[in-house]
Scaffold this motif. Structure first.
Motif, PDB file in Angstrom:
ATOM      1  N   SER A  20       4.700  -0.724  51.921  1.00 47.79           N
ATOM      2  CA  SER A  20       5.761  -1.166  52.835  1.00 47.79           C
ATOM      3  C   SER A  20       6.683  -2.174  52.174  1.00 47.79           C
ATOM      4  O   SER A  20       7.819  -2.371  52.612  1.00 47.79           O
ATOM      5  N   THR A  21       6.233  -2.808  51.086  1.00 47.14           N
ATOM      6  CA  THR A  21       7.077  -3.780  50.401  1.00 47.14           C
ATOM      7  C   THR A  21       8.257  -3.112  49.687  1.00 47.14           C
ATOM      8  O   THR A  21       9.149  -3.800  49.204  1.00 47.14           O
ATOM      9  N   GLU A  22       8.251  -1.767  49.632  1.00 48.60           N
ATOM     10  CA  GLU A  22       9.356  -1.048  49.002  1.00 48.60           C
ATOM     11  C   GLU A  22      10.572  -0.940  49.919  1.00 48.60           C
ATOM     12  O   GLU A  22      11.633  -0.488  49.478  1.00 48.60           O
ATOM     13  N   VAL A  23      10.427  -1.330  51.189  1.00 52.79           N
ATOM     14  CA  VAL A  23      11.546  -1.245  52.138  1.00 52.79           C
ATOM     15  C   VAL A  23      11.858  -2.650  52.654  1.00 52.79           C
ATOM     16  O   VAL A  23      11.046  -3.575  52.519  1.00 52.79           O
ATOM     17  N   PRO A  24      13.018  -2.853  53.254  1.00 50.02           N
ATOM     18  CA  PRO A  24      13.360  -4.176  53.791  1.00 50.02           C
ATOM     19  C   PRO A  24      12.343  -4.664  54.820  1.00 50.02           C
ATOM     20  O   PRO A  24      11.701  -3.862  55.505  1.00 50.02           O
ATOM     21  N   VAL A  25      12.227  -5.987  54.920  1.00 50.32           N
ATOM     22  CA  VAL A  25      11.238  -6.596  55.803  1.00 50.32           C
ATOM     23  C   VAL A  25      11.339  -6.055  57.221  1.00 50.32           C
ATOM     24  O   VAL A  25      10.322  -5.716  57.851  1.00 50.32           O
ATOM     25  N   ASP A  30       8.197   0.036  61.032  1.00 48.42           N
ATOM     26  CA  ASP A  30       8.629   1.411  61.277  1.00 48.42           C
ATOM     27  C   ASP A  30       8.192   2.329  60.133  1.00 48.42           C
ATOM     28  O   ASP A  30       7.822   3.483  60.364  1.00 48.42           O
ATOM     29  N   TRP A  31       8.259   1.817  58.913  1.00 47.04           N
ATOM     30  CA  TRP A  31       7.782   2.592  57.760  1.00 47.04           C
ATOM     31  C   TRP A  31       6.317   2.959  57.923  1.00 47.04           C
ATOM     32  O   TRP A  31       5.911   4.101  57.691  1.00 47.04           O
ATOM     33  N   TRP A  32       5.521   1.990  58.360  1.00 50.22           N
ATOM     34  CA  TRP A  32       4.086   2.236  58.534  1.00 50.22           C
ATOM     35  C   TRP A  32       3.838   3.254  59.640  1.00 50.22           C
ATOM     36  O   TRP A  32       3.028   4.170  59.477  1.00 50.22           O
ATOM     37  N   CYS A  33       4.499   3.103  60.769  1.00 48.53           N
ATOM     38  CA  CYS A  33       4.318   4.052  61.879  1.00 48.53           C
ATOM     39  C   CYS A  33       4.677   5.466  61.439  1.00 48.53           C
ATOM     40  O   CYS A  33       3.991   6.443  61.788  1.00 48.53           O
ATOM     41  N   ASP A  34       5.745   5.597  60.670  1.00 47.94           N
ATOM     42  CA  ASP A  34       6.159   6.898  60.176  1.00 47.94           C
ATOM     43  C   ASP A  34       5.135   7.452  59.186  1.00 47.94           C
ATOM     44  O   ASP A  34       4.835   8.659  59.195  1.00 47.94           O
ATOM     45  N   ALA A  35       4.574   6.578  58.346  1.00 48.77           N
ATOM     46  CA  ALA A  35       3.570   7.017  57.386  1.00 48.77           C
ATOM     47  C   ALA A  35       2.321   7.533  58.086  1.00 48.77           C
ATOM     48  O   ALA A  35       1.744   8.552  57.694  1.00 48.77           O
ATOM     49  N   THR A  50       4.423  -7.250  63.481  1.00 51.45           N
ATOM     50  CA  THR A  50       5.584  -6.361  63.334  1.00 51.45           C
ATOM     51  C   THR A  50       6.706  -6.978  62.501  1.00 51.45           C
ATOM     52  O   THR A  50       7.545  -6.259  61.965  1.00 51.45           O
ATOM     53  N   ARG A  51       6.756  -8.302  62.394  1.00 49.51           N
ATOM     54  CA  ARG A  51       7.884  -8.940  61.709  1.00 49.51           C
ATOM     55  C   ARG A  51       7.920  -8.590  60.226  1.00 49.51           C
ATOM     56  O   ARG A  51       8.981  -8.340  59.657  1.00 49.51           O
ATOM     57  N   ASP A  52       6.785  -8.589  59.564  1.00 52.42           N
ATOM     58  CA  ASP A  52       6.723  -8.269  58.132  1.00 52.42           C
ATOM     59  C   ASP A  52       5.410  -7.543  57.894  1.00 52.42           C
ATOM     60  O   ASP A  52       4.431  -8.118  57.417  1.00 52.42           O
ATOM     61  N   TYR A  53       5.382  -6.254  58.247  1.00 48.17           N
ATOM     62  CA  TYR A  53       4.120  -5.517  58.211  1.00 48.17           C
ATOM     63  C   TYR A  53       3.780  -5.118  56.775  1.00 48.17           C
ATOM     64  O   TYR A  53       4.569  -4.470  56.094  1.00 48.17           O
ATOM     65  N   ARG A  54       2.592  -5.501  56.345  1.00 47.84           N
ATOM     66  CA  ARG A  54       2.149  -5.200  54.989  1.00 47.84           C
ATOM     67  C   ARG A  54       1.146  -4.041  55.009  1.00 47.84           C
ATOM     68  O   ARG A  54       0.119  -4.113  55.698  1.00 47.84           O
ATOM     69  N   ALA A  55       1.457  -3.002  54.271  1.00 49.17           N
ATOM     70  CA  ALA A  55       0.579  -1.837  54.215  1.00 49.17           C
ATOM     71  C   ALA A  55       0.797  -1.105  52.900  1.00 49.17           C
ATOM     72  O   ALA A  55       1.877  -1.169  52.299  1.00 49.17           O
TER      73      ALA A  55
END
Length: 348
Positions: A20-25, A30-35, A50-55
């Motif tokens: 998730s660090t590859e996309v804006p904070v 949303d990146w994680w939910c989509d993944a 949700t503010r800065d989700y790390r995955a």
């Protein structure tokens, strides 16, 4: 964002490594939910982060099966009938919990799984999974995705184990955990043929694990039982390479087989039993010879560590396999290390 692409036996397996660090904070949750949607199944995900989700996702697509290790912040995931109608990959998911507990429910079964435990889910039934986290560390779990239409046990029997703790102990449980860990750690080393074969092995191991818990081993196809026996034998070989008495007769006796039956079992494998033992011993020796921390160890000691008690024999088989003597290989490895440490002369 698509994390997993399709692969087949004739192309390079798709290795997964995304964070998730590859996309804006602001886009990370949303990146994680989509993944999760694309790689597992549609879920509703609730979290306080949700503010800065790390995955992160690491793993490999093996064609018929997929192994991926997920590292993520605490969450509650719910898969409802509406989610199932929206998208059902019709898979079983075998989960090995790596870090932090998992609390799950499906088909009126509830379980609390600690690190090292195993649990089975079915994407075609509603479920809940809560990863509360532990002492601020990320949650971690390794997922093995298994197509239900290829699973060799009746769905009615398999469903009895949904959301129940499966023992990681015993031969099959231990092999399953070793398999999942190795697939994630060595994903980048897999060639197409090996990936295709190991994808089939995953299905057989998972089916055998489930059958063990259901006392349903007689329901397994003959080929599944054969592949699981091969996996057990290969694990035994890997664990005993340093034993100079590791020979077909010893392996056969340990697995209650005749030597003839052992050789027949390997007839469809790329190598004979003896060739498999020799190759794996040589691979371990080659790794040790390239290890700078072992540069002062005598060649004979490194060879004996992996079952080669006669230095002359070791030198002969090593040269036949790699085109140079062990001493020459060690020297070349040292030269390559030194070259990598040298600064680029073109750099001012």
């Amino acid at each position: 964002m698509t994390i997993v692409e399709q692969s087949s036996g004739d192309i390079t397996p798709v290795v997964l490594d995304a964070s998730s660090t590859e996309v804006p904070v602001e886009d990370r949750f949303d990146w994680w939910c989509d993944a999760v949607d694309r790689n597992i199944a549609p879920f509703e995900i609730l979290t306080a982060h949700t503010r800065d989700y790390r995955a992160r996702i690491r793993g490999v697509d093996l064609g018929t099966t997929r192994v991926a290790k997920y590292s993520f912040a605490p969450l509650l995931g719910t898969r409802s009938p509406a989610h199932i109608r929206r998208g059902d990959p019709e898979t079983y998911t075998l989960v090995m919990v790596n870090g932090g507990p998992l609390q799950a429910s499906q088909r009126r079964n509830e379980a609390a799984i600690e690190s090292g435990g195993l649990i089975l889910f079915d994407t075609s039934h509603p479920m809940k999974a809560c990863y509360p986290g532990s002492y601020g560390r990320p949650c971690e779990a390794t997922f093995l995705t298994l197509p239900k239409n290829l699973f060799p046990l009746p769905a009615g029997r398999t469903d009895r184990l949904l959301s129940q703790q499966l023992s990681p102990a015993g031969v099959t449980g231990t092999l399953m955990c070793q398999y999942l860990t190795t697939m994630v750690d060595r994903a980048a080393d897999l060639g197409p043929a090996t990936a295709h074969r190991l994808g089939a092995v995953a299905l057989d191991l998972a089916a055998s694990l489930v059958a063990d818990h259901l006392d349903a081993a007689p329901l397994l196809p003959t080929e599944t039982r054969r592949q699981v026996l091969l996996a057990r034998i290969n694990a035994f070989i890997d664990g005993n390479l340093g034993d100079p008495d590791l020979r077909p007769a010893h392996i056969a006796a340990h697995h209650h087989l005749s030597v003839r039956a052992l050789h027949q079992l390997f007839r469809t494998e790329p190598e004979t039993v003896s060739a498999t033992i020799r190759r794996r011993r040589l691979e371990r020796c080659r790794r040790d010879l390239a290890d700078p921390q072992l540069r002062d160890h005598p060649l004979a000691a490194l060879a004996a560590r992996w079952g080669f008690l006669l230095p002359a024999e070791f030198s002969r088989v090593f040269r036949a396999a790699y085109g140079m003597t062990p001493r020459e290989f060690r020297h070349e490895a040292a030269v390559r290390r030194a070259a990598r440490r040298m600064p680029d002369e073109s750099t001012p």
